[in-house]
Design an enzyme around this catalytic site. Structure first.
Site, PDB file in Angstrom:
ATOM      1  N   GLU A   1       0.450  -1.368  -0.009  1.00 26.66           N
ATOM      2  CA  GLU A   1       0.071   0.216  -0.210  1.00 26.66           C
ATOM      3  C   GLU A   1       1.149   1.256   0.253  1.00 26.66           C
ATOM      4  O   GLU A   1       0.735   2.061   0.826  1.00 26.66           O
ATOM      5  CB  GLU A   1      -1.158  -0.258   1.239  1.00 26.66           C
TER       6      GLU A   1
ATOM      7  N   GLU B   1      -5.811  -7.848  -1.112  1.00 32.91           N
ATOM      8  CA  GLU B   1      -6.153  -7.625  -0.153  1.00 32.91           C
ATOM      9  C   GLU B   1      -7.639  -7.572  -0.384  1.00 32.91           C
ATOM     10  O   GLU B   1      -7.922  -6.746  -1.394  1.00 32.91           O
ATOM     11  CB  GLU B   1      -5.747  -5.882   0.738  1.00 32.91           C
TER      12      GLU B   1
END
Ligand SMILES: *[C@@H]1O[C@H](CO)[C@@H](O)[C@H](O)[C@H]1NC(C)=O
Ligand SMILES: *[C@@H]1O[C@H](CO)[C@@H](O)[C@H](O)[C@H]1NC(C)=O
Ligand SMILES: *[C@@H]1O[C@H](CO)[C@@H](O)[C@H](O)[C@H]1NC(C)=O
Length: 421
Positions: free
Chosen positions: A235, A347
């Site tokens: 991320e 995710e």
């Protein structure tokens, strides 16, 4: 976290095919307790996904393509059919898995991952039974991939270097080896948000060379493990310059390949928390499309994308409000196909509530229909998360029996959705 992009909004109008009394394509059309429309719009067939969930799916592969894709840029509208139709081979995902969290505990979005915050999901280090969880997930649910998040600071014991601290790395490697022993693929995920203690790698913070040397150390150690997957970075967000970030990713890829890990998958992460929704629209796709292996090929280089189903794509709310198809998976799939690329959704998740069972089942079914470009999904999360955690996928052990959370048992487990190889 992600705002709806203009690009995605352009597609909403085209895919909102719902007619009064008929369920739209990809909408639920049956299942235990379902009271809505059970007839699908023209071109779609109500198909059993599992006993809880029937979905309107395209009657044939060609009708999956909604005809034309509209790309909107600065108010201008261009029309293209590139990438709208899945390959005939699509239908079965290669990977389904679960994040086994713990070594990343203490990491925040500034990349402050103090080593002492790590909490190994291993009983010998007083954590949860991550080994038992993975064994259960493989044996009982047919999962075949795990993502094993870890902070850079833990691997080097808070020293800004690419050299592994052998004491700490041995603990992490215990989890990796247990993962490999299940026969599954195992993603090494550096959970640092493109940062070390608030400073962005290659853009004011640690040099690309130091970051690449971390990957060189890891890839040297796992060079002969064909089922290790190198997750370059968890991320990245708020990057000043996406082109410079692609250069950082390139440095990691080059280091991994030159360390002898020549065949394994490497996951390339974009900006905006690797949002699948903004991957194309904000430039990550085009920037990362330039990253290559040292020989100039792109073999094994897979785009890494995340997507949650809650109202702000943060993965912090129990309720799900979207299947992400029109806003994220459809535009992403088209870009991937047009550009000869693939992505892995490392995710995704939701609460153990009815709205998430509905939308997650829809998302996974769509991913499977586009499995020529979407390789699979990895749920967030089990490991050291308590079963009371809002997005918990942590199974409960009683004697020799493991019981899954309801989202896993109704949608996410390959045994539930039947769309994973
Ligand atoms: C490695 O980390 C441990 C803490 O887990 C620390 O005690 C040890 O001094 C470190 N080793 C080196 C060589 O820095
Ligand atoms: C990003 O960095 C590249 C390479 O240094 C440079 O050419 C480009 O102008 C930068 N872009 C922005 C928006 O600053
Ligand atoms: C991508 O979008 C996010 C907001 O959605 C923004 O914070 C980020 O700076 C964007 N990146 C680029 C390169 O446009």
């Amino acid at each position: 976290m992600a705002l709806k992009s203009l690009y995605a909004l352009g597609l909403v109008g085209l895919t909102a095919l719902s007619v009064r009394g008929q369920a739209a394509i990809y909408a639920q059309c049956g299942g235990e307790g379902f009271t809505g429309d059970t007839t699908c719009v023209s071109g779609a067939v109500c198909t059993e996904v599992n006993s809880y969930y029937y979905q309107c799916l395209a009657a044939s592969a060609t009708t999956v393509a909604t005809g034309t894709a509209t790309t909107t840029s600065a108010g201008a509208t261009a029309t293209s059919t590139c990438g709208a139709t899945p390959a005939a081979s699509a239908g079965t995902l290669s990977y389904a898995g679960v994040n086994i969290a713990g070594f990343d505990f203490g990491c925040d979005t500034d990349g402050d991952c103090t080593a002492s915050g790590a909490y190994p999901p291993l009983t010998q280090y007083y954590g949860a039974d991550g080994v038992g969880q993975m064994t259960h997930f493989v044996n009982d649910d047919n999962y075949n991939i795990f993502r094993l998040p870890v902070g850079w600071q833990f691997l080097t014991n808070n020293v800004l270097t690419g050299t592994l601290n052998q004491t700490n790395f041995a603990e992490y490697d215990t989890l990796v080896q247990a993962c490999l022993a299940t026969g599954a693929s195992c993603i090494i995920d550096i959970h640092n948000y493109a940062r070390w203690n608030g400073e962005i790698i290659g853009q004011g913070g640690p040099s690309n060379e130091i970051f690449a040397s971390l990957w060189s150390s890891l890839a040297t150690y796992y060079a002969t493990e064909s089922k290790v997957v190198f997750g370059v970075m968890n991320e990245p967000h708020d990057l000043p310059n996406i082109t410079l970030w692609a250069g950082t990713v390139q440095a990691a890829v080059t280091a991994i390949r030159e360390a002898g890990a020549t065949t394994q998958l490497i996951l390339l992460p974009g900006d905006d928390y690797t949002s699948a929704e903004t991957f194309v629209s904000n430039g990550s796709a085009d920037a990362l499309n330039e990253v290559t292996n040292p020989d100039g090929s792109i073999t094994g280089l897979v785009m890494d994308v995340h997507k949650y189903l809650d109202s702000d794509n943060s993965g912090t709310n129990a309720e799900c409000v979207t299947n992400n198809i029109a806003d994220a998976w459809e535009p992403l799939s088209q870009w991937l196909r047009c550009n000869g690329r693939q992505a892995l959704n490392t995710e995704t998740g939701g609460g153990n509530v009815a709205s998430c069972e509905t939308y997650m089942c829809e998302q996974i079914a769509y991913q499977a229909e586009n499995s020529d470009v979407i390789l699979g999904y990895v749920g967030w999360a089990a490991g050291n998360f308590a079963t009371t955690y809002v997005l918990s996928e942590t199974p409960t052990e009683s004697g020799t029996t493991w019981t899954d959370t309801t989202l896993v048992s109704t949608c996410m487990a390959p045994t539930a959705n039947g769309v994973v190889a």
